[in-house]
Design a protein around this motif. Structure first.
Motif, PDB file in Angstrom:
ATOM      1  N   ALA A  58       0.821  -1.204   0.000  1.00 33.71           N
ATOM      2  CA  ALA A  58       0.000   0.000   0.000  1.00 33.71           C
ATOM      3  C   ALA A  58       0.859   1.259   0.000  1.00 33.71           C
ATOM      4  N   ALA A  59       0.285   2.340  -0.491  1.00 35.77           N
ATOM      5  CA  ALA A  59       0.952   3.636  -0.393  1.00 35.77           C
ATOM      6  C   ALA A  59       1.147   3.997   1.075  1.00 35.77           C
ATOM      7  N   GLY A  60       2.188   4.766   1.343  1.00 35.59           N
ATOM      8  CA  GLY A  60       2.496   5.166   2.699  1.00 35.59           C
ATOM      9  C   GLY A  60       3.693   4.453   3.275  1.00 35.59           C
ATOM     10  N   VAL A  61       4.040   3.318   2.693  1.00 32.44           N
ATOM     11  CA  VAL A  61       5.213   2.576   3.168  1.00 32.44           C
ATOM     12  C   VAL A  61       6.466   3.167   2.525  1.00 32.44           C
ATOM     13  N   ASP A  62       6.543   3.077   1.205  1.00 27.26           N
ATOM     14  CA  ASP A  62       7.688   3.622   0.477  1.00 27.26           C
ATOM     15  C   ASP A  62       7.268   4.949  -0.152  1.00 27.26           C
ATOM     16  N   LYS A  63       7.162   5.962   0.688  1.00 29.70           N
ATOM     17  CA  LYS A  63       6.624   7.242   0.258  1.00 29.70           C
ATOM     18  C   LYS A  63       7.416   7.865  -0.890  1.00 29.70           C
ATOM     19  N   ASP A  64       8.736   7.746  -0.863  1.00 25.28           N
ATOM     20  CA  ASP A  64       9.587   8.445  -1.818  1.00 25.28           C
ATOM     21  C   ASP A  64      10.205   7.535  -2.874  1.00 25.28           C
ATOM     22  N   ALA A  65       9.636   6.341  -3.042  1.00 27.68           N
ATOM     23  CA  ALA A  65      10.092   5.411  -4.085  1.00 27.68           C
ATOM     24  C   ALA A  65      11.570   5.068  -3.951  1.00 27.68           C
ATOM     25  N   ARG A  66      12.011   4.821  -2.730  1.00 27.48           N
ATOM     26  CA  ARG A  66      13.408   4.496  -2.482  1.00 27.48           C
ATOM     27  C   ARG A  66      13.693   2.997  -2.530  1.00 27.48           C
ATOM     28  N   ALA A  67      12.704   2.167  -2.245  1.00 24.93           N
ATOM     29  CA  ALA A  67      12.959   0.733  -2.071  1.00 24.93           C
ATOM     30  C   ALA A  67      12.027  -0.128  -2.915  1.00 24.93           C
ATOM     31  N   VAL A  68      11.634   0.374  -4.070  1.00 26.31           N
ATOM     32  CA  VAL A  68      10.692  -0.350  -4.921  1.00 26.31           C
ATOM     33  C   VAL A  68      11.219  -1.737  -5.275  1.00 26.31           C
ATOM     34  N   ARG A  69      12.462  -1.795  -5.730  1.00 24.41           N
ATOM     35  CA  ARG A  69      13.029  -3.080  -6.134  1.00 24.41           C
ATOM     36  C   ARG A  69      13.110  -4.047  -4.944  1.00 24.41           C
ATOM     37  N   GLY A  70      13.457  -3.523  -3.774  1.00 25.83           N
ATOM     38  CA  GLY A  70      13.527  -4.360  -2.591  1.00 25.83           C
ATOM     39  C   GLY A  70      12.183  -4.926  -2.204  1.00 25.83           C
ATOM     40  N   PHE A  71      11.141  -4.112  -2.225  1.00 28.70           N
ATOM     41  CA  PHE A  71       9.808  -4.598  -1.863  1.00 28.70           C
ATOM     42  C   PHE A  71       9.294  -5.612  -2.885  1.00 28.70           C
ATOM     43  N   LEU A  72       9.512  -5.361  -4.160  1.00 32.14           N
ATOM     44  CA  LEU A  72       9.108  -6.340  -5.164  1.00 32.14           C
ATOM     45  C   LEU A  72       9.854  -7.659  -4.962  1.00 32.14           C
ATOM     46  N   GLY A  73      11.106  -7.560  -4.499  1.00 28.81           N
ATOM     47  CA  GLY A  73      11.884  -8.757  -4.220  1.00 28.81           C
ATOM     48  C   GLY A  73      11.369  -9.561  -3.047  1.00 28.81           C
ATOM     49  N   LEU A  74      10.516  -8.951  -2.215  1.00 30.19           N
ATOM     50  CA  LEU A  74       9.918  -9.675  -1.091  1.00 30.19           C
ATOM     51  C   LEU A  74       8.721 -10.518  -1.507  1.00 30.19           C
ATOM     52  N   GLY A  75       8.306 -10.399  -2.762  1.00 24.03           N
ATOM     53  CA  GLY A  75       7.195 -11.203  -3.243  1.00 24.03           C
ATOM     54  C   GLY A  75       5.926 -10.441  -3.532  1.00 24.03           C
ATOM     55  N   PHE A  76       5.950  -9.114  -3.351  1.00 21.37           N
ATOM     56  CA  PHE A  76       4.766  -8.327  -3.682  1.00 21.37           C
ATOM     57  C   PHE A  76       4.511  -8.362  -5.189  1.00 21.37           C
TER      58      PHE A  76
END
Length: 328
Positions: A58-76
């Motif tokens: 959800a929005a609000g976690v990675d507010k500034d688009a700093r960890a997009v690749r990392g979060f996608l790597g978690l399985g999202f």
């Protein structure tokens, strides 16, 4: 079993959040996947976008688009960044995030703190090759004299880099923002955003995020405006300003939006309500209190095409997305 990292829970909630983002940003740069790739059978298509699986950040976690690749790597299956405003703003005074461990919830009054949409978009543009589905959530600056113009600006800037853009009018932490959920402002907002979402010959999907505190009449008005205005999906919902009587944690009475497990019953009820009102005329995305595969399945069975996580990650840890996908 709930996941508690002793170091993170020993820190102030916002500091712990910032540390988590920094770690995932570093892991994303390393290129090392943190979860197995999703089975193709989990894929779902919404608004013409193919999502590898229906579980999103959800929005609000990675507010500034700093960890997009990392979060996608978690399985999202997808990541929604933001909320991003035309100009950088600090948000509300600290402290502004409060854990409710006895209730498995969180109260926040962040107030759209972010570094501005241009800085975030530059990070998204640098994600080559594209790591996955990215939604961009946009909002208005707190001191804006024309909030509808702010949204149109955000949509126009985000559209070239977004798989979908979300108009967020549901945060309780920017004074007066939720007034945009009512007519005639909502119709004007949707029309302005619709005019800004076209990139060349591409009509970028536009999502609308509404609050769980809308009355039945308010939800009916929002759903009708979304359908009439060509919105492609409705996100139900954001944090709530209500407080269930069952809350036990010390910070339960803090001002702000409540999220996490205590929000689940209300979020489910509002999802069902939106489905009844829309009659299937618009796809629904469910957010609020989803912390297990069972709860995700409950939302999907109630009509959600996609689900989004946030506060449950605090208590269940970074492997939650993968576990939910496997459980589905």
């Amino acid at each position: 079993m709930a996941w508690y990292h002793p170091l993170l829970f020993a820190l102030d909630a916002e500091r712990a959040h910032s540390l988590t983002i920094a770690m995932l940003e570093a892991w994303g740069r390393s290129g090392t996947p943190l979860a197995p790739k999703t089975d193709a059978r989990h894929a779902v298509t919404v608004a013409g976008v193919r999502f590898p699986n229906p579980v999103g950040l959800a929005a609000g976690v990675d507010k500034d688009a700093r960890a997009v690749r990392g979060f996608l790597g978690l399985g999202f299956g997808f990541v929604e960044v933001g909320t991003l405003t035309p100009l950088a703003q600090p948000g509300n005074p600290k402290p502004r995030i409060f854990r409710l461990p006895d209730d498995r919830g969180v109260v926040n009054r962040l107030g759209f703190n972010n570094g501005g949409i241009d800085a975030a978009l530059s990070r998204i543009a640098a994600l080559t090759p594209r790591p996955g589905v990215i939604g961009i959530n946009v909002g208005a600056n707190k001191d804006s004299v024309d909030r509808i113009a702010d949204y149109a600006t955000g949509v126009g800037k985000a559209a070239p880099l977004a798989d979908y853009v979300t108009i967020n009018i549901s945060s309780p932490n920017t004074p007066g923002l939720r007034d945009l959920q009512s007519q005639p402002e909502l119709g004007e907002l949707i029309a302005a955003s619709d005019g800004a979402r076209h990139v060349g010959g591409r009509r970028v999907p536009l999502f609308l995020k509404v609050a769980p505190d809308l009355s039945r009449a308010g939800m009916e008005a929002a759903v009708r405006a979304a359908i009439d205005g060509g919105i492609d999906a409705l996100i139900v919902s954001n944090t709530t300003i209500s407080r269930p009587a069952t809350l036990r944690s010390a910070h339960a009475s803090e001002t702000g939006g409540l999220s996490g497990a205590p929000l689940a019953p209300l979020a489910l009820a509002k999802l069902i309500e939106a489905g009844e009102i829309s009659g299937g005329a618009i796809p629904l995305v469910s957010a609020g209190g989803i912390g297990s595969a069972d709860e995700a399945r409950r939302r999907i069975d109630a009509g959600a095409s996609l689900v989004q996580l946030y506060s449950a990650l605090v208590y269940e840890g970074p492997g939650l997305a993968g576990r939910i996908v496997a459980g589905l």
